[in-house]
Design an enzyme around this catalytic site. Structure first.
Site, mmCIF file in Angstrom:
data_model
loop_
_atom_site.group_PDB
_atom_site.id
_atom_site.type_symbol
_atom_site.label_atom_id
_atom_site.label_comp_id
_atom_site.label_asym_id
_atom_site.label_seq_id
_atom_site.Cartn_x
_atom_site.Cartn_y
_atom_site.Cartn_z
ATOM 1 N N LYS A 149 0.850 -1.209 0.000
ATOM 2 C CA LYS A 149 0.000 0.000 0.000
ATOM 3 C C LYS A 149 0.876 1.246 0.000
ATOM 4 O O LYS A 149 2.060 1.187 0.372
ATOM 5 C CB LYS A 149 -0.921 0.037 1.222
ATOM 6 C CG LYS A 149 -0.215 0.081 2.605
ATOM 7 C CD LYS A 149 0.174 1.453 3.114
ATOM 8 C CE LYS A 149 0.867 1.395 4.478
ATOM 9 N NZ LYS A 149 1.706 2.522 4.797
ATOM 10 N N GLY A 193 7.518 1.665 4.566
ATOM 11 C CA GLY A 193 6.244 2.394 4.578
ATOM 12 C C GLY A 193 5.247 1.824 3.592
ATOM 13 O O GLY A 193 4.238 2.444 3.276
ATOM 14 N N LEU A 194 5.534 0.602 3.079
ATOM 15 C CA LEU A 194 4.662 -0.022 2.081
ATOM 16 C C LEU A 194 3.753 -1.089 2.683
ATOM 17 O O LEU A 194 2.967 -1.717 1.977
ATOM 18 C CB LEU A 194 5.518 -0.631 0.961
ATOM 19 C CG LEU A 194 6.324 0.400 0.150
ATOM 20 C CD1 LEU A 194 7.371 -0.295 -0.711
ATOM 21 C CD2 LEU A 194 5.387 1.238 -0.721
ATOM 22 N N SER A 223 0.645 -6.654 5.496
ATOM 23 C CA SER A 223 -0.106 -7.281 4.409
ATOM 24 C C SER A 223 0.113 -8.797 4.409
ATOM 25 O O SER A 223 -0.830 -9.573 4.204
ATOM 26 C CB SER A 223 0.337 -6.674 3.073
ATOM 27 O OG SER A 223 -0.490 -7.128 2.031
ATOM 28 N N ASP A 229 -2.101 -1.679 11.141
ATOM 29 C CA ASP A 229 -2.278 -1.607 9.687
ATOM 30 C C ASP A 229 -2.898 -2.876 9.112
ATOM 31 O O ASP A 229 -3.307 -2.887 7.950
ATOM 32 C CB ASP A 229 -0.911 -1.426 9.011
ATOM 33 C CG ASP A 229 -0.535 0.046 8.875
ATOM 34 O OD1 ASP A 229 -1.342 0.902 9.276
ATOM 35 O OD2 ASP A 229 0.569 0.316 8.374
#
Ligand code: C5P
Length: 302
Positions: free
Chosen positions: A14, A104-105, A110, A141
């Site tokens: 993201k 920061g992805l 995920s 997150d």
């Protein structure tokens, strides 16, 4: 439908199109207002039923494969939620890593969400288990990655409101040669705020982009200025992307990745070459909509 013995789920990266810090909560976390956007860039998480102790393997030696990995924590939490005791066992998980770390992805979060989706199918977890609640216990997150797409995140980023899918963009990711820890970035933000006083927006840069039919969005990140104060490369990267024709460029999350949004692939590839000339690793990808990211669409079972 028969329960599969092996499930593979794509774990999409993201970016944060916007990130505003609204204050500090009683639990010490920062209250956020952020617009998440999924990318086509993804890891692959394959979970298989296998007798014996829990096993996690990764093709990247830099990834921890023990309890520090959020996949492990997610598996343990779900195991307990379905009433099993002791350490999780009977699953073998393989992680094919493509999303850079500490960038920061959202890669680690995920991966954890993908593991929850895969394990809930392998273990035939019914609707009585609230997967979003389990995800929130694993990390702030993680719940976003259960659905992906374009979404507004409030609270710690885990109070989620789906938004209409952003119009498609090509995305160039510029990865400086260092990572930024989330705790450190928020610490720098707090120190800056103590100096400048509350209530001031610290987003030094905002770019307005066409986002939805007839609607625009201001792309910015309030963590960027405090992080760039310690790592000036962040500012240089953003300026290079804008000079190369990005509609908008910003740091994502707590850094260190800077992304640029482009209308077409040719200028995106040109920008990536410009970054590579400055010894910055560049990845060209594109935005991904909610359907492309949903657990059902990305799951292959055998
Ligand atoms: O979510 P994660 O555990 O990666 O966050 C690491 C640290 O970053 C937290 O312990 C906290 O200090 C800080 N953080 C925060 N507010 C958020 C997210 C993270 O203060 N919304």
């Amino acid at each position: 439908m028969a329960t599969p013995s092996r499930v593979r789920v794509r774990a999409h990266a993201k970016i944060n199109l916007t990130l505003r810090v609204r204050g500090i909560r009683d639990d010490g976390y920062h209250e956020l207002e952020t617009v998440f956007q999924s990318l086509a860039l993804h890891d692959d998480v394959t979970c298989a039923l296998e007798p014996g102790p829990f096993r996690l393997r990764c093709d990247d030696a830099g990834v921890p494969t023990d309890e520090r990995n959020l996949i492990w924590r997610a598996a343990q939490r779900l195991w307990e939620k379905i009433g099993r005791r002791g350490p999780v066992r009977g699953v073998d998980i393989t992680l094919a890593k493509h999303i850079p770390m500490q960038a920061g992805l959202g890669g680690g979060s995920s991966d954890a969400a993908a593991a929850l989706v895969a394990l809930s199918r392998l273990w035939a977890v019914g609707p009585r288990v609230d997967l979003a609640a389990v995800a929130a216990e694993v990390g702030a997150d993680v719940p976003y990655f259960l659905t992906g797409g374009t979404a507004l995140g409030l609270a710690r980023g885990d109070d989620l409101y789906p938004l209409p899918d952003l119009r498609p963009y090509q995305v160039v990711l510029g990865l400086p040669g260092f990572g930024v820890s989330t705790g450190e970035a928020f610490g720098w933000f707090d120190r800056d705020r103590d100096r400048t006083g509350p209530g001031r927006t610290r987003a030094a840069h905002a770019s307005i982009i066409p986002a939805w039919p007839g609607r625009q969005l201001a792309v910015f990140n309030e963590l960027e200025a405090p992080v760039a104060a310690h790592h000036p490369e962040i500012g240089t990267l953003r300026q290079t992307l804008v000079r190369c024709g990005a509609r908008a460029a910003s740091m994502t999350g707590s850094g260190s990745t800077v992304f640029g949004l482009f209308d077409a692939e040719t200028p995106a590839r040109r920008a990536a070459r410009a970054l590579a000339a400055h010894d910055v690793v560049a990845i060209v990808t594109r935005t991904a909509d909610r359907r492309a990211c949903s657990g059902a669409a990305s799951t292959a079972a055998r």
